[in-house]
Write a protein that holds these residues in place. Structure first.
Motif, short mmCIF file in Angstrom:
data_model
loop_
_atom_site.label_atom_id
_atom_site.label_comp_id
_atom_site.label_asym_id
_atom_site.label_seq_id
_atom_site.Cartn_x
_atom_site.Cartn_y
_atom_site.Cartn_z
N LEU A 1 -3.27 14.20 -2.50
CA LEU A 1 -4.01 13.15 -3.17
C LEU A 1 -3.60 13.03 -4.63
O LEU A 1 -3.41 11.92 -5.15
N GLY A 2 -3.42 14.16 -5.31
CA GLY A 2 -3.01 14.12 -6.71
C GLY A 2 -1.66 13.46 -6.91
O GLY A 2 -1.48 12.65 -7.83
N ASP A 3 -0.71 13.76 -6.02
CA ASP A 3 0.61 13.14 -6.13
C ASP A 3 0.58 11.66 -5.78
O ASP A 3 1.26 10.84 -6.41
N TYR A 4 -0.21 11.30 -4.78
CA TYR A 4 -0.35 9.88 -4.43
C TYR A 4 -0.88 9.09 -5.63
O TYR A 4 -0.39 7.99 -5.94
N LEU A 5 -1.89 9.62 -6.30
CA LEU A 5 -2.48 8.93 -7.44
C LEU A 5 -1.48 8.81 -8.58
O LEU A 5 -1.42 7.80 -9.28
N GLN A 6 -0.68 9.86 -8.77
CA GLN A 6 0.30 9.85 -9.85
C GLN A 6 1.45 8.89 -9.56
O GLN A 6 1.92 8.16 -10.44
N THR A 7 1.89 8.86 -8.32
CA THR A 7 2.97 7.95 -7.94
C THR A 7 2.52 6.50 -8.03
O THR A 7 3.28 5.62 -8.45
N GLY A 8 1.29 6.23 -7.61
CA GLY A 8 0.75 4.88 -7.73
C GLY A 8 0.97 4.03 -6.49
O GLY A 8 1.96 4.19 -5.77
N THR A 9 0.06 3.10 -6.28
CA THR A 9 0.08 2.28 -5.08
C THR A 9 1.31 1.37 -5.01
O THR A 9 1.92 1.21 -3.95
N ARG A 10 1.69 0.79 -6.15
CA ARG A 10 2.80 -0.18 -6.13
C ARG A 10 4.10 0.47 -5.68
O ARG A 10 4.78 -0.05 -4.78
N TRP A 11 4.44 1.62 -6.27
CA TRP A 11 5.70 2.28 -5.89
C TRP A 11 5.61 2.83 -4.47
O TRP A 11 6.58 2.77 -3.71
N TYR A 12 4.44 3.34 -4.11
CA TYR A 12 4.24 3.85 -2.75
C TYR A 12 4.54 2.75 -1.72
O TYR A 12 5.28 2.98 -0.75
N LEU A 13 3.98 1.58 -1.93
CA LEU A 13 4.16 0.50 -0.96
C LEU A 13 5.60 -0.01 -0.95
O LEU A 13 6.12 -0.38 0.12
N ARG A 14 6.25 -0.02 -2.10
CA ARG A 14 7.65 -0.44 -2.14
C ARG A 14 8.52 0.53 -1.35
O ARG A 14 9.45 0.14 -0.64
N GLN A 15 8.22 1.83 -1.46
CA GLN A 15 8.99 2.83 -0.73
C GLN A 15 8.63 2.86 0.75
O GLN A 15 9.46 3.19 1.60
N LEU A 16 7.39 2.51 1.07
CA LEU A 16 6.95 2.50 2.46
C LEU A 16 7.80 1.57 3.30
O LEU A 16 8.16 1.89 4.45
N ARG A 17 8.16 0.43 2.75
CA ARG A 17 8.98 -0.52 3.50
C ARG A 17 10.32 0.11 3.88
O ARG A 17 10.80 -0.05 5.01
N SER A 18 10.91 0.82 2.93
CA SER A 18 12.20 1.48 3.20
C SER A 18 12.06 2.56 4.25
O SER A 18 12.93 2.71 5.13
N MET A 19 10.98 3.33 4.17
CA MET A 19 10.76 4.40 5.13
C MET A 19 10.63 3.85 6.55
O MET A 19 11.21 4.38 7.50
N MET A 20 9.86 2.77 6.70
CA MET A 20 9.62 2.21 8.03
C MET A 20 10.90 1.64 8.64
O MET A 20 11.05 1.60 9.86
N ARG B 1 12.54 -0.30 -12.19
CA ARG B 1 12.26 -1.73 -12.08
C ARG B 1 12.91 -2.35 -10.85
O ARG B 1 12.54 -3.45 -10.44
N ILE B 2 13.88 -1.65 -10.31
CA ILE B 2 14.58 -2.17 -9.13
C ILE B 2 14.09 -1.45 -7.88
O ILE B 2 13.58 -0.33 -7.94
N GLN B 3 14.22 -2.11 -6.74
CA GLN B 3 13.89 -1.49 -5.47
C GLN B 3 14.96 -0.46 -5.10
O GLN B 3 16.16 -0.72 -5.22
N LEU B 4 14.54 0.72 -4.68
CA LEU B 4 15.47 1.76 -4.25
C LEU B 4 15.20 2.07 -2.79
O LEU B 4 14.09 2.46 -2.42
N GLY B 5 16.21 1.90 -1.96
CA GLY B 5 16.08 2.23 -0.56
C GLY B 5 16.47 3.68 -0.30
O GLY B 5 16.84 4.42 -1.22
#
Length: 256
Positions: A161-180, A74-78
């Protein structure tokens, strides 16, 4: 040999760690390998590399919180948070010193873990590192990733593709910010262990100039290119990548 799965709880969050035994009776005990996935991924695209490295030593493959099955935090993880969780989880399993191997965003996780716990990181292997400081926009990274998809094997694309679908768009985008936002080029300058940068020769995400820069910035760094291979080089050329890692591990081993 099939890995043993253990779930380690740290600060209310779950890390899944798969452990594959090494050789039965090595002449001298060797420190383990720890493999860490990138953005949106799980251990699955590291399985070929895991199997190859298990011929040399014990291998631990980490699935970080929010990746793969199970609830999302539920919390953002950097990057720093994931690294701290990984260090503590490995400690609970008795892993005090290891070769840390990360792919893509996993490079950021293992680099930060080495900075937080220098004793844990005997050496680092940075495969397909991100994010190139001269291409640090989401659009540039998206175009490079799309380009890479055309170069990957069908099996690699299915796993991704299978892992992306399982991880989900919301968590992916939250982590993308940290990666960038993570300044990898400055982080590697502070490392105290040997560093091997590995890239596929046809990787449009981790380009040669960027990888060479990281190897040069590291106090004790080297670059290896696997000719003709794309970004997910540890899947498409697992045996060659493993051979480079094992050679690096032996070359930088301290005298017993």
């Amino acid at each position: 040999m099939q890995p043993t799965l253990r779930t380690v709880r740290v600060d209310g969050l779950s890390l899944r760690i798969r452990t594959t035994p090494g050789p039965g009776s090595p002449a001298s005990p060797r420190s383990p390998y720890v493999l860490v996935h990138g953005l949106g991924m799980t251990h699955r695209y590291l399985d070929r590399l895991r199997a190859e490295l298990a011929a040399d030593a014990v291998v631990h493959t980490v699935d970080l919180p929010g990746y793969g099955p199970g609830p999302r935090p539920r919390i953002q993880l950097g990057v720093e948070d994931h690294a701290a969780l990984m260090v503590e989880a490995l400690g609970e399993l008795g892993v005090r010193s290891a070769t840390l191997v990360g792919h893509s965003m996993g490079v950021q996780f293992v680099t930060e873990a080495a900075l937080q716990s220098p004793a844990l990181a005997e050496r680092l292997v940075l495969i397909g590192p991100v994010v190139d400081r001269l291409r640090r926009t989401v659009l540039q990274q998206a175009v490079s990733l799309a380009h890479d998809t055309l170069r990957e094997s069908a099996s690699a694309n299915r796993i991704v593709l299978g892992d992306y679908l399982q991880t989900g768009t919301r968590w992916y985008l939250r982590q993308l910010r940290s990666m960038m936002d993570y300044p990898l080029e400055r982080a590697v300058e502070r490392l105290r262990c040997p560093v091997l940068v590995v890239r596929g020769g046809r990787d449009p995400v981790a380009r040669r100039a960027w990888c060479q820069e990281l190897a040069t910035r590291a106090p004790d760094g080297a670059l290896v290119e696997i000719e003709g291979q794309p970004h997910v080089v540890q899947h498409s050329a697992a045996a060659r990548v493993a051979a480079e890692i094992v050679a690096f591990s032996r070359r930088t081993a301290l005298p017993s």
